[in-house]
Each structure stands twice: as structure tokens, then as C-alpha cells.
Design a protein around this motif. Structure first.
Motif, PDB file in Angstrom:
ATOM      1  N   ALA A  98      -2.173  -9.611   4.951  1.00  0.00           N
ATOM      2  CA  ALA A  98      -0.750  -9.548   5.291  1.00  0.00           C
ATOM      3  C   ALA A  98      -0.327  -8.087   5.323  1.00  0.00           C
ATOM      4  CB  ALA A  98       0.081 -10.321   4.273  1.00  0.00           C
ATOM      5  N   LEU A  99       0.815  -7.825   5.950  1.00  0.00           N
ATOM      6  CA  LEU A  99       1.388  -6.485   6.001  1.00  0.00           C
ATOM      7  C   LEU A  99       2.773  -6.526   5.361  1.00  0.00           C
ATOM      8  CD1 LEU A  99       0.309  -5.736   9.662  1.00  0.00           C
ATOM      9  CD2 LEU A  99      -0.604  -4.609   7.623  1.00  0.00           C
ATOM     10  N   TYR A 105       5.813  -9.018   5.932  1.00  0.00           N
ATOM     11  CA  TYR A 105       6.852  -9.231   4.917  1.00  0.00           C
ATOM     12  C   TYR A 105       7.724  -7.991   4.829  1.00  0.00           C
ATOM     13  CZ  TYR A 105       3.974 -13.207   3.565  1.00  0.00           C
ATOM     14  OH  TYR A 105       3.262 -14.383   3.579  1.00  0.00           O
ATOM     15  N   GLY A 106       8.960  -8.184   4.377  1.00  0.00           N
ATOM     16  CA  GLY A 106       9.899  -7.078   4.324  1.00  0.00           C
ATOM     17  C   GLY A 106      10.618  -6.926   5.650  1.00  0.00           C
ATOM     18  N   THR A 107      11.336  -5.828   5.799  1.00  0.00           N
ATOM     19  CA  THR A 107      12.130  -5.576   6.998  1.00  0.00           C
ATOM     20  C   THR A 107      11.599  -4.344   7.716  1.00  0.00           C
ATOM     21  OG1 THR A 107      14.092  -6.514   5.928  1.00  0.00           O
ATOM     22  CG2 THR A 107      14.452  -5.153   7.887  1.00  0.00           C
ATOM     23  N   THR A 138       5.209  -8.632  -7.454  1.00  0.00           N
ATOM     24  CA  THR A 138       4.653  -9.784  -6.745  1.00  0.00           C
ATOM     25  C   THR A 138       3.176  -9.939  -7.071  1.00  0.00           C
ATOM     26  OG1 THR A 138       6.236  -9.447  -4.943  1.00  0.00           O
ATOM     27  CG2 THR A 138       4.322 -10.829  -4.473  1.00  0.00           C
ATOM     28  N   LEU A 139       2.451  -8.839  -7.054  1.00  0.00           N
ATOM     29  CA  LEU A 139       1.028  -8.852  -7.400  1.00  0.00           C
ATOM     30  C   LEU A 139       0.823  -9.241  -8.863  1.00  0.00           C
ATOM     31  CD1 LEU A 139       0.220  -5.571  -5.490  1.00  0.00           C
ATOM     32  CD2 LEU A 139      -0.730  -7.810  -4.910  1.00  0.00           C
ATOM     33  N   ALA A 140       1.676  -8.710  -9.730  1.00  0.00           N
ATOM     34  CA  ALA A 140       1.573  -9.018 -11.159  1.00  0.00           C
ATOM     35  C   ALA A 140       1.834 -10.488 -11.431  1.00  0.00           C
ATOM     36  CB  ALA A 140       2.554  -8.151 -11.948  1.00  0.00           C
ATOM     37  N   SER A 141       2.797 -11.076 -10.722  1.00  0.00           N
ATOM     38  CA  SER A 141       3.104 -12.489 -10.904  1.00  0.00           C
ATOM     39  C   SER A 141       1.903 -13.355 -10.544  1.00  0.00           C
ATOM     40  CB  SER A 141       4.314 -12.865 -10.048  1.00  0.00           C
ATOM     41  OG  SER A 141       4.621 -14.235 -10.171  1.00  0.00           O
ATOM     42  N   TRP A 142       1.267 -13.048  -9.426  1.00  0.00           N
ATOM     43  CA  TRP A 142       0.052 -13.785  -9.046  1.00  0.00           C
ATOM     44  C   TRP A 142      -1.041 -13.630 -10.106  1.00  0.00           C
ATOM     45  CZ3 TRP A 142      -4.831 -11.672  -8.060  1.00  0.00           C
ATOM     46  CH2 TRP A 142      -5.791 -12.588  -7.595  1.00  0.00           C
ATOM     47  N   GLY A 144      15.044  -5.808 -12.689  1.00  0.00           N
ATOM     48  CA  GLY A 144      16.300  -6.548 -12.690  1.00  0.00           C
ATOM     49  C   GLY A 144      17.338  -6.001 -11.734  1.00  0.00           C
ATOM     50  N   SER A 145      17.110  -4.790 -11.226  1.00  0.00           N
ATOM     51  CA  SER A 145      18.048  -4.194 -10.276  1.00  0.00           C
ATOM     52  C   SER A 145      17.854  -4.714  -8.856  1.00  0.00           C
ATOM     53  CB  SER A 145      17.894  -2.666 -10.276  1.00  0.00           C
ATOM     54  OG  SER A 145      18.169  -2.126 -11.551  1.00  0.00           O
ATOM     55  N   PHE A 146      16.815  -5.516  -8.637  1.00  0.00           N
ATOM     56  CA  PHE A 146      16.488  -6.011  -7.301  1.00  0.00           C
ATOM     57  C   PHE A 146      16.761  -7.498  -7.206  1.00  0.00           C
ATOM     58  CE2 PHE A 146      14.231  -2.098  -7.897  1.00  0.00           C
ATOM     59  CZ  PHE A 146      14.285  -1.481  -6.652  1.00  0.00           C
ATOM     60  N   PRO A 147      17.078  -7.984  -6.015  1.00  0.00           N
ATOM     61  CA  PRO A 147      17.456  -9.380  -5.855  1.00  0.00           C
ATOM     62  C   PRO A 147      16.321 -10.369  -6.061  1.00  0.00           C
ATOM     63  CG  PRO A 147      17.345  -8.296  -3.719  1.00  0.00           C
ATOM     64  CD  PRO A 147      17.237  -7.225  -4.756  1.00  0.00           C
ATOM     65  N   THR A 148      15.077  -9.904  -5.881  1.00  0.00           N
ATOM     66  CA  THR A 148      13.923 -10.781  -6.097  1.00  0.00           C
ATOM     67  C   THR A 148      12.765  -9.988  -6.667  1.00  0.00           C
ATOM     68  OG1 THR A 148      12.320 -12.283  -5.052  1.00  0.00           O
ATOM     69  CG2 THR A 148      13.120 -10.444  -3.726  1.00  0.00           C
ATOM     70  N   MET A 149      11.994 -10.630  -7.527  1.00  0.00           N
ATOM     71  CA  MET A 149      10.821  -9.963  -8.077  1.00  0.00           C
ATOM     72  C   MET A 149       9.532 -10.467  -7.435  1.00  0.00           C
ATOM     73  SD  MET A 149      10.323 -11.655 -11.891  1.00  0.00           S
ATOM     74  CE  MET A 149      11.963 -11.226 -12.433  1.00  0.00           C
ATOM     75  N   ASN A 150       9.660 -11.430  -6.520  1.00  0.00           N
ATOM     76  CA  ASN A 150       8.474 -11.963  -5.872  1.00  0.00           C
ATOM     77  C   ASN A 150       8.727 -12.047  -4.370  1.00  0.00           C
ATOM     78  OD1 ASN A 150       6.262 -13.553  -4.943  1.00  0.00           O
ATOM     79  ND2 ASN A 150       6.041 -14.446  -6.979  1.00  0.00           N
ATOM     80  N   LEU A 151       7.961 -11.269  -3.603  1.00  0.00           N
ATOM     81  CA  LEU A 151       8.134 -11.204  -2.157  1.00  0.00           C
ATOM     82  C   LEU A 151       7.413 -12.329  -1.428  1.00  0.00           C
ATOM     83  CD1 LEU A 151       7.620  -7.340  -1.778  1.00  0.00           C
ATOM     84  CD2 LEU A 151       9.786  -8.577  -1.915  1.00  0.00           C
ATOM     85  N   GLY A 152       6.575 -13.077  -2.138  1.00  0.00           N
ATOM     86  CA  GLY A 152       5.979 -14.287  -1.580  1.00  0.00           C
ATOM     87  C   GLY A 152       4.745 -14.085  -0.709  1.00  0.00           C
TER      88      GLY A 152
END
Length: 445
Positions: free
Chosen positions: A110-111, A383-385, A415-419, A435-443
Motif C-alpha cells: 500500500a502507499l 491511504y491519506g490525502t 497504525t503499525l504499532a496497533s497491528w 490524542g491530538s489527532f482524530p484517529t490513531m489507526n489509518l487502516g
């Protein structure tokens, strides 16, 4: 890079003992462990110097290509040379990344686009009006450290991989014979924890440098070094250094024994650049059961991406060496039956300006694009914008194409750490500003 205390100890140990294992303390060795279960590994490939993402992933549609060619000028790659992505037909890869394009289209890669160091989400307007951003943007040493520690500045003593090891070693590798983290690219902040320390090895030489002075002389050197380790000086620093060196010998023996007893890999790796590093990582993964580990993190790296001049040729050569090395490593994980258990990802200081400089190169920028590879990756997707590629446009922090990141490097890391197995409750300890970001997992995995 300057020689710090840890590196000094390492080099001193090598000189005294004729060993190049360069291994760090981790506590007493455990009894022979049982086969590892629920295995997972993260493999970081750091592109030192700041890889130009604008010539790594390129817009392929008619309007996008025309805009690209008009602004990039001497850095333009002809559209006919690009590798169009079947899974994302409006985009193409650099012609020197055929293996990565193939892996993307087969959904093994993925990119992640426009990722960069951030303290919190920001915009061009906020940045230009003094929003809080990481310290010393566009500086090589600072941005390398901030990618590695996922913090606001490079002044922390630990990296995000090291903090993962702090959190998970006891539960994940209770019988591990070696540390959770191994670097095949020297001493890096990424690997250092507060309560844990990494292993640093030389690719292809786990047991250390050979002694060429004859059997008797080499044996005498070894005996002298071992005797020094038993000397009780009464000085705590000296005794601590002796412990480090003693553990170096022990880890060298464990790694050498674990890998030498296994059959050779059938996968062929490139013999230069990243090839030997990734081959060594694959061999250590192959020995995971003997090492008693169910979680491992590896660090590899390659330099010379600071392309202020002659960029097209220089970057092309580097990417041409990376592409087959990453493909061979993925093939090796398939050979070992762990392709879904190993996730490889890139990091780099920053990207480079979209507008070229006067030396057929480009200068330091900010948001970049990164590759994530592995059987668990939700590949074939971006992923991302993706930024608007316009000078002084909505994503340009200035006027020459330094894209304000739309995804924080801390989100990428989390995201990598969650996996890998980090729980939501542990995230704030490992990534203090997540916590300053809307999501901690980019999927993406």
C-alpha cells in the motif's frame, strides 16, 4: 554521526575481543525457549537524506501529468517511462520501482500519502500564522530523530520502537533469548527504549569479526577480554560497561547458533545496498523459534537521498537498488510462511520541494509518501490525502512545493504499532501526542 557512550562501549568491546557483534544488554539469558507462537515482526527501512516522494509516486492522468511536467522541469520523468498502477490508474510509480508497482497491484503493498512530522493536525494557513509544529523542520538530523521518536523534538532519549519494546517485552517475549529489537544499520534512536535496549548486528557477520592473527594470538585476545569482564573495579560505570560487553558475547553466541543450524534461504537477495541487510533480517526471522520470540522489530537503512543536484540519476540508482531488495524480502517471508506476520514500511527525513533548484536537484521539504508491504497489508490502495501539487497552493507551506502533511507520522507509526499488538490503553505512553489527532489507526494493515 558522532560516537556516543553506547557506541564507544560497542567499539571498545570489539577492539578488546575481536568481536563485531555490537550487541546490547537485555538482562539474563533465559533457558532454551519453546517455538514462538502468534509471531509478528515490524521491519523499518529508513531512507536517509530525504527521498523525493514527488518522483516516487506521480500523477498519471492527463491534467496531472501536464502540471507535473510544467513545474518539475528538469526533474520530470517522461510519462512513457512511468509504471502505471493498475489498482490506481491515475497514478504511476518511478520507472526504477517495478517490483513495488507489481506488489501494489497484487495487493501486497500500500502507499500512504503526504505523511510528515506533526504535533497536531495543521493547515497551510495555521502554519503560516505560527501553529505549533515539530522543531527544526527541514533539518536532516532533527527530522530523522522526530520520525524515529514520534515526538515534537529530537531531544528524547527513546524511539517509538524502543517504547513498544518497553511495553510488550515481558508479555510477548517472556522467554526471549535476545532483545525484541535488532538493528542491521547501526545505532539509532528508533531502537532505544527506557527499560529495554536493542541488538545491533553486522549483516552477514552475526558472530563478529574474524581474527586473522593466528589461532594462538586470537585465543589469547579472547581470554584477555573475558578476564577483563570478570574484573571488579568497584566503579559502577565500569561494571555496567562490563555487563554490556558480557551480554554482547552471549548474544553473539545465541544468534550465531540459532541461525547457523538452519537451512539456507532459497530466495536470492541483491548483494549490495539493502539486500544484505534484509537477508540478515530474514535469517533472524527464520530462527525465531530457537530465539524464543513472538514479537520482533528490525531497523534497516540506506542513505544518499539528499539530492540537491543530479537528482534524477542519483535517486534512480537508489530506487533501483531498493525495489528488488524489498521484493526479495517479501518473497523470503513467503518462503518462511510468515508473509502475513511481517510488515515492512519505509520512513525518511522528509520529501523534497516540487519545484527544482538550479542544480537539477531539489531541496528539503515536508510531507512525503511511504510504502507499506506485507501479507497483512490492505494493499492495492492509497491511504491519506494526496496533496494539491500547486506552488503557493492550498497544501504548499511556502511557494516552492513543500507540502503540509495531511497525515502525521505519529498516526502512521501508531497504525503499525496497533497491528503489532500495542493496546489502545498503551498508545498514549508510546505516542504522547497521538490524542491530538482524530484517529490513531489509518487502516492500512
Amino acid at each position: 554521526m558522532g560516537v556516543n557512550r553506547r557506541s564507544f562501549i560497542r567499539y571498545a568491546a570489539l577492539t578488546a575481543a575481536g568481536s563485531a557483534a555490537g550487541l546490547r544488554p537485555f538482562g539474563a539469558l533465559n533457558s532454551l525457549a519453546q517455538s514462538a507462537t502468534d509471531y509478528k515482526a515490524l521491519v523499518c527501512v529508513f531512507l536517509f537524506g530525504g527521498n523525493d516522494a514527488n518522483n516516487t509516486l506521480i500523477q498519471f492522468d492527463t491534467a496531472g501529468d501536464a502540471n507535473y511536467a510544467a513545474i518539475r522541469a528538469a526533474l520530470t520523468l517522461p510519462q512513457s517511462s512511468l509504471i502505471q498502477l493498475a489498482q490506481a490508474p491515475n497514478f504511476a510509480m518511478n520507472p526504477n520501482l517495478p517490483d513495488i508497482a507489481k506488489l501494489f497491484d497484487s495487493k501486497a503493498a500500500a502507499l500512504v500519502t503526504n505523511v510528515g512530522t506533526l504535533v497536531a493536525p495543521t493547515t497551510k494557513t495555521a502554519y503560516q500564522h505560527g501553529a505549533t509544529v515539530p522543531t527544526n523542520l527541514f533539518s536532516h538530523p532533527d527530522q530523522q530523530l522526530e520520525w524515529q521518536n514520534a515526538a515534537q523534538s529530537g531531544s528524547t532519549q527513546s524511539g517509538w520502537a524502543g517504547r513498544i519494546a518497553d511495553a510488550l517485552t515481558t508479555s510477548s517475549n517472556p522467554n526471549g533469548l535476545v532483545p525484541m529489537i535488532t538493528s542491521v544499520a547501526g545505532d539509532t534512536l528508533f531502537c532505544n527504549g527506557t527499560a529495554s535496549t536493542p541488538v545491533s548486528v553486522s549483516p552477514g557477520n552475526l558472530g563478529g569479526a574474524t581474527c586473522s592473527e593466528g589461532t594462538t594470538e586470537c585465543a589469547a585476545q579472547q581470554a584477555t577480554a573475558q578476564a577483563l569482564l570478570q574484573f571488579d573495579s568497584g566503579l559502577s560505570l565500569v561494571q555496567a560497561d562490563n555487563t554490556i560487553t558480557s551480554n554482547a558475547y552471549n548474544y553473539a553466541k545465541v544468534l550465531t547458533a540459532a541461525t547457523s543450524s538452519l537451512p539456507g534461504l532459497l530466495t536470492t537477495f541483491p548483494t549490495a545496498g539493502l539486500g544484505p541487510q534484509l537477508k540478515q533480517i530474514a535469517q533472524i526471522i527464520q530462527a525465531r523459534a530457537a530465539l524464543g520470540v513472538s514479537r520482533q522489530i528490525f531497523f534497516a537503512g540506506i542513505g544518499n537521498f539528499d539530492t540537491h543536484s543530479d537528482q534524477v540519476a542519483q535517486q534512480g540508482t537508489l530506487l533501483a537498488s531498493i525495489s528488488p531488495a524489498l521484493a526479495a524480502f517479501y518473497q523470503a517471508t513467503q518462503e518462511l510462511g510468515v508473509s502475513s506476520n511481517v510488515t515492512t514500511f519505509t520512513m525518511s527525513d522528509f520529501s523534497r520541494t516540487f519545484q527544482p533548484n538550479s542544480n537539477t536537484g531539489s531541496d528539503h521539504a515536508w510531507g512525503s509518501h511511504h510504502i507499506v508491504l506485507g501479507g497483512a497489508v490492505k494493499g492495492g490502495q492509497m491511504y491519506g490525502t494526496f496533496p494539491t501539487l500547486a506552488l503557493n497552493g492550498p497544501d504548499d507551506s511556502g511557494t516552492n512545493g513543500r507540502w503540509v502533511p495531511t497525515t502525521g507520522s505519529v498516526q502512521y507509526a501508531a497504525t503499525l504499532a496497533s497491528w503489532f499488538g500495542v493496546s489502545p490503553s498503551q498508545m498514549a505512553t508510546i505516542f504522547p501526542n497521538i490524542g491530538s489527532f482524530p484517529t490513531m489507526n489509518l487502516g492500512f494493515v
